[in-house]
Design a protein around this motif. Structure first.
Motif, short mmCIF file in Angstrom:
data_model
loop_
_atom_site.label_atom_id
_atom_site.label_comp_id
_atom_site.label_asym_id
_atom_site.label_seq_id
_atom_site.Cartn_x
_atom_site.Cartn_y
_atom_site.Cartn_z
N ILE A 112 0.85 -1.19 0.00
CA ILE A 112 0.00 0.00 0.00
C ILE A 112 0.89 1.24 0.00
CG2 ILE A 112 -1.76 1.27 1.30
CD1 ILE A 112 -2.52 -1.55 2.48
N ALA A 113 0.52 2.20 -0.85
CA ALA A 113 1.28 3.45 -0.95
C ALA A 113 0.35 4.63 -0.72
CB ALA A 113 1.92 3.56 -2.33
N VAL A 183 -7.46 -5.20 6.47
CA VAL A 183 -7.05 -4.73 7.78
C VAL A 183 -6.49 -3.33 7.70
CG1 VAL A 183 -5.68 -5.27 9.81
CG2 VAL A 183 -6.54 -7.12 8.36
N ALA A 184 -5.66 -3.08 6.68
CA ALA A 184 -5.03 -1.77 6.53
C ALA A 184 -6.08 -0.68 6.38
CB ALA A 184 -4.09 -1.79 5.33
N PHE A 185 -7.07 -0.90 5.52
CA PHE A 185 -8.06 0.14 5.29
C PHE A 185 -9.02 0.28 6.47
CE2 PHE A 185 -6.44 -0.29 1.02
CZ PHE A 185 -6.43 1.02 0.59
N TRP A 186 -9.22 -0.78 7.21
CA TRP A 186 -9.97 -0.69 8.47
C TRP A 186 -9.23 0.25 9.43
CZ3 TRP A 186 -14.00 -3.60 11.10
CH2 TRP A 186 -13.99 -3.46 12.48
N LEU A 187 -7.93 0.03 9.58
CA LEU A 187 -7.15 0.84 10.51
C LEU A 187 -7.15 2.32 10.12
CD1 LEU A 187 -4.09 -1.51 11.13
CD2 LEU A 187 -5.84 -0.86 12.80
N ASP A 197 -6.76 8.53 0.45
CA ASP A 197 -5.39 9.02 0.32
C ASP A 197 -4.38 7.90 0.10
OD1 ASP A 197 -6.37 11.52 0.69
OD2 ASP A 197 -5.59 11.81 2.71
N TYR A 198 -4.86 6.64 0.15
CA TYR A 198 -3.96 5.49 0.04
C TYR A 198 -4.44 4.56 -1.07
CZ TYR A 198 -2.38 7.32 4.47
OH TYR A 198 -1.89 8.16 5.43
N ILE A 199 -3.50 3.80 -1.60
CA ILE A 199 -3.84 2.97 -2.76
C ILE A 199 -3.05 1.66 -2.72
CG2 ILE A 199 -2.06 4.12 -4.15
CD1 ILE A 199 -3.88 3.82 -6.56
N PRO A 200 -3.72 0.51 -2.94
CA PRO A 200 -2.99 -0.76 -3.07
C PRO A 200 -2.28 -0.80 -4.42
CG PRO A 200 -5.35 -1.12 -3.35
CD PRO A 200 -5.17 0.33 -3.01
N VAL A 448 -8.67 1.56 -8.47
CA VAL A 448 -7.32 1.45 -9.03
C VAL A 448 -7.36 0.80 -10.41
CG1 VAL A 448 -5.09 0.31 -8.76
CG2 VAL A 448 -6.16 1.42 -6.81
N ASP A 449 -8.16 -0.26 -10.54
CA ASP A 449 -8.29 -0.94 -11.84
C ASP A 449 -8.88 0.00 -12.88
OD1 ASP A 449 -7.27 -3.22 -10.72
OD2 ASP A 449 -9.21 -4.18 -10.39
#
Length: 454
Positions: A112-113, A183-187, A197-200, A448-449
């Motif tokens: 994730i960036a 989990v990351a996007f939950w947090l 603001d974040y993207i896989p 993203v796709d």
């Protein structure tokens, strides 16, 4: 032979004493599967475990589960007989280290960036060549996958917790974060960071989560636990915990984002994006098209109801749990093409008859700026009212105005633009957090796709 023995033991009647009280259960902070909230353990795997306790007549509860940092729990499960660690990704490298009960869910680990970083990755070689700094949790599957792929140790930065890793990414101390996407996007939501603001950027692992038991655990206990889990799956408990098929997605006739096509199917750009995300997350929802005021009110008052496409305003923020953004909407004022009206701002509309519809954010915004609004029950009515001369100006989303005007071949003239907003899915707070987190992560992947195809 080993699998056959476990199957036979699962089918044989077991004495009442053959419950799971001899096992020690350990978990960590890995929402939405297992996490601590107000000093109480919550999550999908926690709820499943309590159901397993009931199925196996085990006099334990979530209060008996130990809560450790991941690395400590992992080392304990490797070294101490009778230990159960969850939720644990089952991989080829770990297969012989543990015995397994599951699966609980599928876990997608991605890099994730920050969206503004401009990082684009096609494979792990791009990661190595770019020299990107990557936050990981020690002994986590993300860290292990990077090591197996040959990413240099100098690029891997161990964080003490998942929240710490997230903050490292937020503050630019690392370029990427290797972690479970859901989990990351939950947090991010829990920490008050905008998920948009974040993207896989790259998936590095896609495996199932399990309860991992020390390899010397009694096979009869493994069989009993697995049989209980399988029974719960057959009963539909998994769907129940995840939100199941009972979440209502209310919407309105607001093309091109959401509307009913000639075949009676609810469609539109926002609708199809949500359908794609639901499919990807293995979730389901009941799409319903209603008058906007009813759709909005139901989502506000009725449990397990959502509404879209909804403008996220300060007044609405605390009323809902939000998923998105889905699409962007430009707000503008319109008149008939041949109307003798000139206006360049909302202030110029004060003496005119201005149309909107009930509970619409565009009309509410204009009204708050001092514009007198004539309210219709539905957006489509404003086309007819404008043509009949019952209103002078129509304030609405530009994309919706163009679509509806073209539908009835009514020439419009845009007077001015006065706002641009993102539209969301707004859900009643009763919609399970697990459902929200999984849907948000899948939505981000879909966006993203879409960007990659443009």
């Amino acid at each position: 032979m080993k699998k056959w023995l476990i199957l036979m033991l699962a089918l044989l009647p077991l004495p009442a004493a053959a419950n799971l009280t001899g096992l020690t259960f350990i978990t960590e902070e890995y929402p939405p599967y297992n996490y601590r909230q107000n000093e109480r353990l919550e999550g999908i795997s926690i709820e499943l475990l309590e159901r397993i306790f009931a199925e196996t007549d085990t006099p334990l509860s979530r209060e008996d589960v130990l809560y450790y940092p991941w690395a400590r729990g992992y080392d304990t499960a490797l070294s101490e007989p009778g230990t159960v660690l969850f939720s644990t990704t089952r991989t080829e490298q770990r297969e012989e280290l543990f015995q397994w009960v599951g699966p609980i869910a599928t876990n997608k680990v991605t890099l994730i960036a920050r969206r503004d970083s401009g990082i684009q990755l096609h494979d792990i070689e791009d990661v190595i060549a770019g020299g990107y700094r990557i936050a990981v949790i020690r002994e986590d599957i993300g860290a292990q996958r990077l090591q197996e792929a040959g990413v240099p140790e100098s690029q891997i930065h161990a964080a003490i917790s998942n929240v710490s890793a997230l903050r490292m990414l937020e503050r630019g101390r690392v370029d990427l974060w290797a972690y479970g996407e859901d989990v990351a996007f939950w947090l991010m939501q829990e920490e008050g960071l905008p998920a948009a603001d974040y993207i896989p950027t790259l998936t590095i692992s896609e495996s199932d989560l399990y309860y991992a038991l020390h390899r010397d655990t009694d096979p009869s206990l493994i069989a009993r636990m697995q049989a209980a889990l399988d029974h719960l799956r057959e009963q539909g408990v998994f769907n129940e915990i995840l939100g199941g098929t009972t979440i209502a997605f209310n919407t309105e006739e607001y093309p091109p984002y959401n509307y009913r096509d000639d075949n009676g199917r609810i469609t539109g750009s926002a609708t199809e994006l949500l359908r794609t995300a639901l499919d990807d997350a293995d979730l389901d929802a009941d799409f319903r098209l209603l008058p906007w005021a009813r759709a909005f009110t139901e989502a506000q008052l009725r449990e397990r109801h959502c509404v879209y496409s909804t403008t996220r305003t300060p007044e609405r923020e605390s009323l809902f749990t939000w998923v998105g953004p889905l699409v962007s909407s430009t707000w503008a004022a319109f008149a008939l093409e041949d109307a003798d009206i000139e206006a360049s701002s909302l202030d110029d509309l004060a003496e005119l008859r201005v149309g909107s519809f009930r509970e619409d954010a565009v009309g509410q915004y204009a009204a708050n700026q001092g514009v007198p609004i004539i309210v219709a029950s539905a957006e489509r009515e404003n086309i007819g009212r404008l043509r009949a001369g019952l209103i002078d100006v129509w304030v609405t989303g530009e994309q919706a105005a163009r679509f509806l005007a073209e539908e009835v071949e009514l020439p419009l003239r845009r007077l001015f633009v006065f706002n641009e907003v993102d539209l969301y899915l707004a859900c009643h707070p009763s919609v399970p957090d697990q459902f929200i987190a999984r849907l948000q992560a899948a939505l981000d992947r879909a966006l993203v796709d879409m960007e990659a195809q443009q």
